[in-house]
Structures are given as C-alpha cells and as structure tokens.
Design an enzyme around this catalytic site. Structure first.
Site, PDB file in Angstrom:
ATOM      1  N   ARG A   1     -14.325  12.843   7.383  1.00 51.37           N
ATOM      2  CA  ARG A   1     -13.049  13.494   7.709  1.00 51.37           C
ATOM      3  C   ARG A   1     -12.640  14.451   6.597  1.00 51.37           C
ATOM      4  O   ARG A   1     -12.076  15.520   6.847  1.00 51.37           O
ATOM      5  CB  ARG A   1     -11.966  12.432   7.912  1.00 51.37           C
ATOM      6  CG  ARG A   1     -12.133  11.655   9.207  1.00 51.37           C
ATOM      7  CD  ARG A   1     -11.257  10.410   9.215  1.00 51.37           C
ATOM      8  NE  ARG A   1      -9.878  10.700   8.936  1.00 51.37           N
ATOM      9  CZ  ARG A   1      -9.038   9.863   8.302  1.00 51.37           C
ATOM     10  NH1 ARG A   1      -9.437   8.679   7.905  1.00 51.37           N
ATOM     11  NH2 ARG A   1      -7.787  10.214   8.088  1.00 51.37           N
TER      12      ARG A   1
ATOM     13  N   LYS B   1      -8.545  -1.527   6.031  1.00 57.81           N
ATOM     14  CA  LYS B   1      -8.864  -2.029   4.688  1.00 57.81           C
ATOM     15  C   LYS B   1      -7.888  -3.124   4.274  1.00 57.81           C
ATOM     16  O   LYS B   1      -8.277  -4.137   3.693  1.00 57.81           O
ATOM     17  CB  LYS B   1      -8.843  -0.874   3.684  1.00 57.81           C
ATOM     18  CG  LYS B   1     -10.041   0.059   3.873  1.00 57.81           C
ATOM     19  CD  LYS B   1      -9.982   1.278   2.990  1.00 57.81           C
ATOM     20  CE  LYS B   1      -8.980   2.288   3.464  1.00 57.81           C
ATOM     21  NZ  LYS B   1      -9.089   3.628   2.935  1.00 57.81           N
TER      22      LYS B   1
ATOM     23  N   SER C   1      -7.490   3.798   9.198  1.00 55.92           N
ATOM     24  CA  SER C   1      -8.220   3.775   7.928  1.00 55.92           C
ATOM     25  C   SER C   1      -7.507   2.862   6.924  1.00 55.92           C
ATOM     26  O   SER C   1      -8.112   1.971   6.319  1.00 55.92           O
ATOM     27  CB  SER C   1      -8.305   5.217   7.395  1.00 55.92           C
ATOM     28  OG  SER C   1      -8.663   5.244   6.049  1.00 55.92           O
TER      29      SER C   1
ATOM     30  N   ASP D   1     -15.040   2.730   7.396  1.00 60.01           N
ATOM     31  CA  ASP D   1     -14.006   3.656   6.907  1.00 60.01           C
ATOM     32  C   ASP D   1     -14.532   4.492   5.754  1.00 60.01           C
ATOM     33  O   ASP D   1     -14.228   5.684   5.651  1.00 60.01           O
ATOM     34  CB  ASP D   1     -12.753   2.890   6.468  1.00 60.01           C
ATOM     35  CG  ASP D   1     -11.731   3.860   5.908  1.00 60.01           C
ATOM     36  OD1 ASP D   1     -11.242   4.686   6.692  1.00 60.01           O
ATOM     37  OD2 ASP D   1     -11.475   3.851   4.695  1.00 60.01           O
TER      38      ASP D   1
ATOM     39  N   HIS E   1       0.860  -1.187   0.000  1.00 55.78           N
ATOM     40  CA  HIS E   1       0.000   0.000   0.000  1.00 55.78           C
ATOM     41  C   HIS E   1       0.893   1.232   0.000  1.00 55.78           C
ATOM     42  O   HIS E   1       1.836   1.315   0.779  1.00 55.78           O
ATOM     43  CB  HIS E   1      -0.901   0.033   1.241  1.00 55.78           C
ATOM     44  CG  HIS E   1      -1.740   1.274   1.291  1.00 55.78           C
ATOM     45  ND1 HIS E   1      -2.919   1.403   0.579  1.00 55.78           N
ATOM     46  CD2 HIS E   1      -1.533   2.469   1.892  1.00 55.78           C
ATOM     47  CE1 HIS E   1      -3.414   2.617   0.770  1.00 55.78           C
ATOM     48  NE2 HIS E   1      -2.584   3.287   1.567  1.00 55.78           N
TER      49      HIS E   1
END
Ligand code: URA
Length: 450
Positions: free
Chosen positions: A186, A205, A201, A179, A100
């Site tokens: 947010r 995931k 967050s 999320d 990620h």
C-alpha cells in the site's frame, strides 16, 4: 457478470476451487461485495506468495475507491489476524489493556502511559512497529536509552508482562504477517489512505497481540494521518466496531494534532521529556492527553485509580525504571545528544499563532530522527526542541526552535521544511480543545465533545 462477482454474494469457494483473483478485483471494482470465504482465501494466498503483488495492488485500489462493508471489513480483519499467531495473555494475572495512536508529531505518550497505567494495577502489552516518515516510532524513542532492547524472545513478552506489568516491544514476524506484506505494498501504490484498510491493518495487529481492552488515540490535524474530523471519526468508529466484534473492549479518543505534542520532537529528546512528565512536571498538553488516555484505559480495565496521583507520587516513574531495566536498559545512563545545534528565531513580535506540526515533524525527520526506508538507522540525538508553543507571546529575535543533528549538512533540509510553518500575529489565538471527542464501541455509551 463474472462468475466471481456472482459468487461474491455466496458461500466460500469450495475446497480446491480457488477463485480467479482477477474476478475478485473486477467484482470489487464494479461495486460488488466479497464473501468471507473469498477474503480468507485471498489473504491466505497472498501471505503465502500465491497472489501476485500487482493483483493485490489492484484490489487495494478498488477497495480504496469502493470501500468494504461491515461484513467484508470484519472478514478482512479476521483473515489478517489468522495469517499469523494470536497471542494468549490469559495467564497474565492483571487485566490487560493497551493503547494505539494513529501517529502524531512529538507523540511520546506511550513512554509515559505504559508504565503509568501499569503502576495503577493493569498489565500493558504494547507491541509496536518501527516509525516511518514524519511521526517517528515508539521503538526508536525507547532505543535512545542505552542498552534497551525492543526484541524479546519467545515467552519473554508474557513473562515480563506478568512480572513488571509494562512491556513495549517489537512485534514478531508472526504477528499478522499479511499486514506486514500488504502495508508495504500500500505504501508504494497510493493506497494507504483507505479507512477500511487502515482500520483492519491497525486492529488486526492489536487484536493478535492478545490484549483484552484497547484505547485508540485517533489524531486529527495537520500533523496527523487524518487531517479532517469527519474521516477521523469514521476511522475511530470502524476500529471500535472491529474491536467489539473480536472481543476486545475498545474506546477511541479523537485528539488534536495541529501542533506537536509537548516541546520535544525526536528520540532522546522525547525520552527526556517523557521522564519530565513521569517526575510530575512536563508540558501541560502532553500531561492532559496522557491522563485522558490513562483514565480511559483504567476504566476499560475496571480499575478505579487516579493516574494523576501515580504521576505525582513517583509510582509511574518507578515503573518506567523497572520496565527499562527489565529490557536491558540503564535508566540512569545519560541520554545521547546530537553534536550540532542551530536555532530559529521569531521574525516579529506578537503571539505565536501557528507552529505547523507536519513541518516540525518533517524537519526532525530530515535532521536524522526518522527514517525514509525501514532498514535505515535513526540518529538518537537528532530532533527539534520547540522553545515556544502556539498561544505563547513572542518577541522578534527570540529563539522559537532548536534544531539538533549529528551531521550539520542536514540543517538546510530541515530549515526548508520549516519554511512557512510559523505564523505570528497581534491577537492572542483561542486555544482549541486537545481532546476533541470520544467514541465508545457499539453498545457502549457515546459522548462526543466539540
Ligand atoms: N498504521 C498501520 O498500522 N496501518 C495503516 O494502515 C496505517 C497506519
């Protein structure tokens, strides 16, 4: 002291005795801690629409200022994972490992890395969201390939992961739905830039996705979410700890994002550059970051293979073609190109000292490569080609950038974003390291370079 603030150090609320949300907000506002039970209840009630957005927004702001301690962060992440389904990839016959990135300009690494690591024997399950803002999104880039589809039905994800070993796909609605809702809130309440909220967050995931191992590319610099190294390091630590606590072997690399990665910023232009790398060529910085991440992924997967060899001998390219075709894409189809182009030239001779990543990303976005709202379409052919990189010698009048757009009315906004983005000077700049540091999960060996 309120009842909820007193309860904050105690056990979960008794069934049927939900805490008053305002008490939880006050407790956090005043520096207290929330129990795992309170957090579980809150996230579940928020996902079900039983907690008002304004109350969640106030709590997010309290967390922004007060933070979450380790136990709270772990419970918060657990609750976000538990708001949806955690995928079970245990039937996949190869070790699973994903990557990620916290987002960077020209960051097309996933397009290369997913097939590259799969071609070395791992299974890479990459579920992604759509890009918002100046950093673009992997799905938008892949969708520039004619026919390729991001949405997979039901068991297709695990089936392709088993047969191809490389899947990039859109995350389903049931992956950490809390999320999805909280991130949107947010985004409009100035609470995105909170390390515990970002860490939970991202990690909720990735943990829900079912991968056994994960490498995080935490970008640092003007074009990144984290502008300074100390905060990037703190985020990387929080995420590696969350990974470890949830049984996902996790390593983070801190990588530089002051200039765009590679030369292309957009969608089809980034696909073309990724294919150049998969053919064994491409810009040196992009190759370096991709190989560093690939080595970390293979190490976590327990596979002794040289990813540079898989790039050089065509295995990674063959896997990319297989991955694209498996999701309906035509790897031989010409990529879309924008109807109009405009060049920006150097106004002096010397060395290119700076080509600001944020400005280049914003220009590409304004040209149509990115979206302002998640329902907006993107232009597959729009973007920016950087014809020189910081550290290159340049001559006055030499083209530095090529802007591409379907609609020529977009050039003015892109040029405005680039105002002040270029610096040229008489001294050759010292290149900084691209790989700034590495953070292993607690218990693992730690090494940091800088
Ligand atoms: N990316 C995410 O998925 N979540 C954040 O909070 C920030 C960036």
């Amino acid at each position: 002291m309120t009842e909820a603030a007193r309860a904050a150090d105690g056990p979960a609320p008794a069934p049927g005795r939900a805490p008053a949300v305002v008490d939880l907000i006050r407790a956090k506002r005043d520096g207290g801690t929330l129990t795992a039970g309170q957090i579980r209840w809150l996230i579940s009630a928020y996902t079900a629409g039983e907690v008002a957005d304004e109350q969640m927004a106030a709590l997010a702001m309290a967390i922004f200022f007060r933070g979450l301690n380790r136990a709270e962060l772990s419970a918060w992440t657990d609750a976000m994972i538990g708001s949806g389904r955690r995928l079970d990839l245990s039937g996949v016959p190869a070790p699973t490992v994903d990557k990620h990135s916290t987002g960077g300009v020209g960051d097309k690494v996933s397009l290369i890395l997913v097939p590259l690591v799969a071609s070395c024997g791992a299974a890479v399950p990459q579920l992604s969201g759509r890009g918002l803002g100046h950093t673009g999104g992997t799905l938008d880039k892949m969708e520039a390939i004619p026919g390729w589809r991001a949405g997979l039905r039901g068991s297709e994800f695990a089936r392709l992961l088993s047969s191809v070993g490389a899947v990039i796909a859109a995350a389903g609605e049931d992956l950490a739905p809390a999320d999805r809702k909280l991130y949107a809130l947010r985004d409009v309440t100035g609470t995105v830039e909170s390390i515990p909220l970002i860490a939970s967050s991202i990690m909720s995931k990735k943990i829900a996705e079912g991968t056994a191992a994960l490498v995080l590319d935490v970008k640092v610099g003007s074009g990144a979410f984290m502008r300074d190294l100390a905060r990037a390091r703190e985020l990387a630590r929080a995420m590696t700890e969350l990974g470890a606590g949830h049984g996902v072997r996790t390593t983070a690399l801190l990588t530089a994002m002051d200039a765009q990665l590679g030369r292309a910023v957009g969608n089809a232009v980034e696909v073309a550059e990724a294919i150049e790398v998969l053919r064994g060529g491409g810009p040196a910085d992009l190759v370096e970051v991709t190989l560093a991440l690939a080595r970390e992924m293979l190490a976590l997967a327990g596979i002794a293979a040289d990813p540079a060899a898989a790039l050089a001998d065509g295995r990674a390219l063959a896997k990319f073609r297989q991955m694209v075709a498996a999701q309906g894409g035509d790897p031989d189809a010409p990529l879309p190109s924008a109807a109009h182009a405009r060049r920006v030239a150097a106004d002096a001779s010397g060395w290119l000292l700076r080509l600001d990543a944020l400005a280049v990303g914003t220009a590409a976005w304004r040209l149509g490569a990115g979206r302002a709202r998640k329902e907006d379409p993107v232009s597959p052919g729009a973007g920016v080609l950087c014809l020189a990189k910081p550290g290159d010698p340049v001559a006055a009048g030499q083209p530095l950038l090529e802007l591409r757009a379907d609609d020529p009315a977009r050039f003015d906004g892109a040029l405005a974003a680039l105002d002040g983005a270029v610096a040229i000077g008489p001294q050759r700049p010292e290149p900084g390291p691209l790989i700034i540091g590495r953070i292993r999960q607690p218990g693992g060996r730690r090494r940091a370079r800088q």
